[in-house]
Design an enzyme around this catalytic site. Structure first.
Site, PDB file in Angstrom:
ATOM      1  CE  LYS A  80     -46.296  63.201 -26.120  1.00  0.00           C
ATOM      2  NZ  LYS A  80     -45.085  63.703 -25.452  1.00  0.00           N
ATOM      3  CB  SER A 155     -42.131  63.354 -28.187  1.00  0.00           C
ATOM      4  OG  SER A 155     -42.629  63.527 -26.869  1.00  0.00           O
ATOM      5  CB  SER A 179     -41.725  66.073 -25.193  1.00  0.00           C
ATOM      6  OG  SER A 179     -40.781  65.249 -25.814  1.00  0.00           O
TER       7      SER A 179
HETATM    8  N1  GLN Z   1     -36.586  64.795 -27.398  1.00  0.00           N
HETATM    9  C1  GLN Z   1     -36.268  64.137 -26.161  1.00  0.00           C
HETATM   10  C2  GLN Z   1     -36.139  62.665 -26.388  1.00  0.00           C
HETATM   11  O1  GLN Z   1     -36.234  62.264 -27.472  1.00  0.00           O
HETATM   12  C3  GLN Z   1     -37.299  64.468 -25.130  1.00  0.00           C
HETATM   13  C4  GLN Z   1     -38.538  63.656 -25.245  1.00  0.00           C
HETATM   14  C5  GLN Z   1     -39.573  64.002 -24.251  1.00  0.00           C
HETATM   15  O2  GLN Z   1     -39.499  65.008 -23.554  1.00  0.00           O
HETATM   16  N2  GLN Z   1     -40.542  63.114 -24.134  1.00  0.00           N
HETATM   17  O3  GLN Z   1     -35.923  61.899 -25.503  1.00  0.00           O
END
Ligand code: GLN
Length: 491
Positions: A80, A155, A179
């Site tokens: 990532k 994400s 995410s």
């Molecule tokens: N979707 C969640 C957010 O937008 C989690 C993001 C993540 O785990 N990095 O904060």
């Protein structure tokens, strides 16, 4: 003997064939690069250096020839874009870090390389890991290989797509509120967030430091155990890593099926999507068939998880992202005439709308007068979650829940309303708030042919129980196939 195609193998199989000299790491990486090329339209990768990856592969071949025993010999991995990698850009899919090449490598990545893995590229993501669909990336969206009109989740969008499309068989993501697990569910792969403190966060660009964990995406549970066993363990570069002994790979692979599986009754309340419910029931039946007793448990404060998370995560993000000010590194606006103007212009240009929204929310909840009402209260609620999970794990070995409220949704479906998008993490957030290990395991397809994952959770540092349950589930339900689009040369 003709070796099977990389895309049809597992990391364990590839490492075994490279370690035994049946094939070279170079040939494996060349095949992965070709596959990456063939699936380029999916938008999984944002920075690739094929020449370097092939050179790294030859170095692995030399180590194997010299007699080194490498558990990940020649395994190509995608990383990532918020994990620092030497010689390869780390931009967090943001204009703010465009062109940034870190001077050091994340510990998790170095450990994979030391074990013989080859980094073949950096993957697309929501900007600074904020989002649930991949749509906030400055590079544009990554597409779900099961249906390219749908989001891959986020994400860690690109890391899920890279594995789902079989460009690679393992990738790294980060999970602050879901995410890794939510995109794994949407893309039909395994996604694992270890206990907080298991894997070093050194070299992970921080979003919310008390919630962030690094973890793998893989095509099956055994490969998740393999990557975890290599990456986990104390690191002097991250003071929050634990010195708890890391279970050996063999222990994880032979972990017994769970005796008692808890299902939180609040999660089954009215409103659970029937397709998701059907996959959850199938998973429950599978665990029962493996000998588990199903017990009902209660997590009465679950409904406050999303609100608690968005206060705490945004507060930490506003503090962590303060460093991107145009002074030290990253983007700097050249036209500013004074310090305040430099900050304002740099940050207005460098950050996208969702990141700015989080910074403003976080700054607000931390400001004098609101700190007690929001931030401190959210911290108290967080400790309630910890206690509720402790009580639940006195009644069972693992919990089984949906991973996400729906299968993959369409691009733009959440339109201009960020709050409805935030609900995509309703089932994944509690594990981050309580620091628990949690895994999304594919549990079949909806009637429209979209994958749905179910989530397993265990007590802190009880990864062995988690793997025992995940392996049992996979044994009964069968391994998820590659998406139909991923089997052809072009997608
Ligand atoms: N979707 C969640 C957010 O937008 C989690 C993001 C993540 O785990 N990095 O904060």
């Amino acid at each position: 003997m003709v070796e099977a195609k990389v895309a049809e193998q597992t990391c364990l199989e590839i490492a075994a064939s490279v370690a035994s000299g049946r094939r070279t790491a170079e040939s494996v990486v060349a095949e992965a690069l070709a596959r990456m090329e063939a699936t380029a339209s999916l938008g999984a990768f944002v920075h690739v250096d094929g020449v370097r990856a092939l050179a790294d592969a030859r170095a692995v071949d030399a180590r194997v020839a010299a007699g080194e025993r490498l558990p990940l010999a020649g395994v190509p991995v995608a990383v990532k874009d918020n994990l620092c990698t030497e010689g390869l850009e780390t931009s967090c899919a943001s204009k703010m870090l465009g062109g940034f090449v870190a001077t050091y490598e994340a510990t998790a990545v170095s450990r994979l390389r030391a074990a013989g893995a080859v980094v073949i590229g950096k993957t697309n993501m929501d900007e600074f890991a904020m989002g649930s669909s991949g749509e906030t990336s400055v590079f544009g969206r990554a597409l779900n290989p099961w249906d390219t009109e749908r989001v891959p989740g986020g994400s860690s969008s690109g890391s899920a797509v890279a594995v789902s499309s079989r460009a690679v068989l393992a990738s790294l993501g980060s999970d602050t509120g879901g995410s890794i697990r939510q995109p794994a569910s949407f893309c039909g792969v395994v996604g694992f967030k270890p206990t907080y403190g298991r894997i070093s966060r050194r070299g992970l660009v921080a979003f919310a430091s008390s919630l962030d964990q690094i973890g793998p995406f893989t095509t099956d549970v055994a490969d998740a155990a393999l990557l975890f066993s290599v990456m986990a363990g104390q690191d002097g570069g991250d003071m929050t890593t634990s010195d708890a002994p890391v279970p050996a790979l063999d222990e994880l692979l032979h972990a017994p099926a769970p005796l008692r599986v808890g299902v939180p009754k609040e999660y089954l309340a009215e409103g659970l999507n029937p397709e998701v419910r059907a996959r959850l029931d199938a998973a429950l039946d599978a665990l029962k068939a493996e000998g588990a007793e199903i017990v009902e448990v209660s997590l009465p404060h679950s409904k406050y998880a999303v609100a608690t998370y968005y206060i705490l995560a945004s507060a930490e993000a506003s503090s962590n992202l303060a460093r991107f000010d145009g002074v030290r590194y990253g983007h700097r606006d050249g036209d500013a005439t004074n310090l305040i103007d430099t900050y304002r212009r740099t940050r207005t240009f460098g950050f996208g709308a969702e990141v700015r929204r989080r910074i403003m929310l976080g700054t607000f909840v931390l400001s004098a007068g609101y700190y007690d009402a929001y931030y401190q209260r959210a911290q108290k609620v967080r400790s309630v979650f910890v206690r509720e999970f402790e009580a639940a794990f006195r009644q069972c070995d693992v919990l089984l829940t949906p991973t996400a409220p729906t299968a993959a949704f369409k691009f733009g479906e959440h339109g201009d309303d960020p709050l409805t998008m935030y609900l995509a993490d309703i089932y994944t957030i509690p594990a981050n708030l309580a620091g628990l290990p949690a895994m999304s395991v594919p549990a079949g397809l909806t009637s429209d042919g979209l994958p749905v994952g179910v989530q397993l959770l265990a007590a802190p540092f009880a990864e062995k129980s988690l793997f025992g349950a995940a392996l049992a589930l996979e044994r009964r339900l069968g391994k998820m196939e590659a998406p139909p689009a991923a089997s052809g040369e072009k997608v």
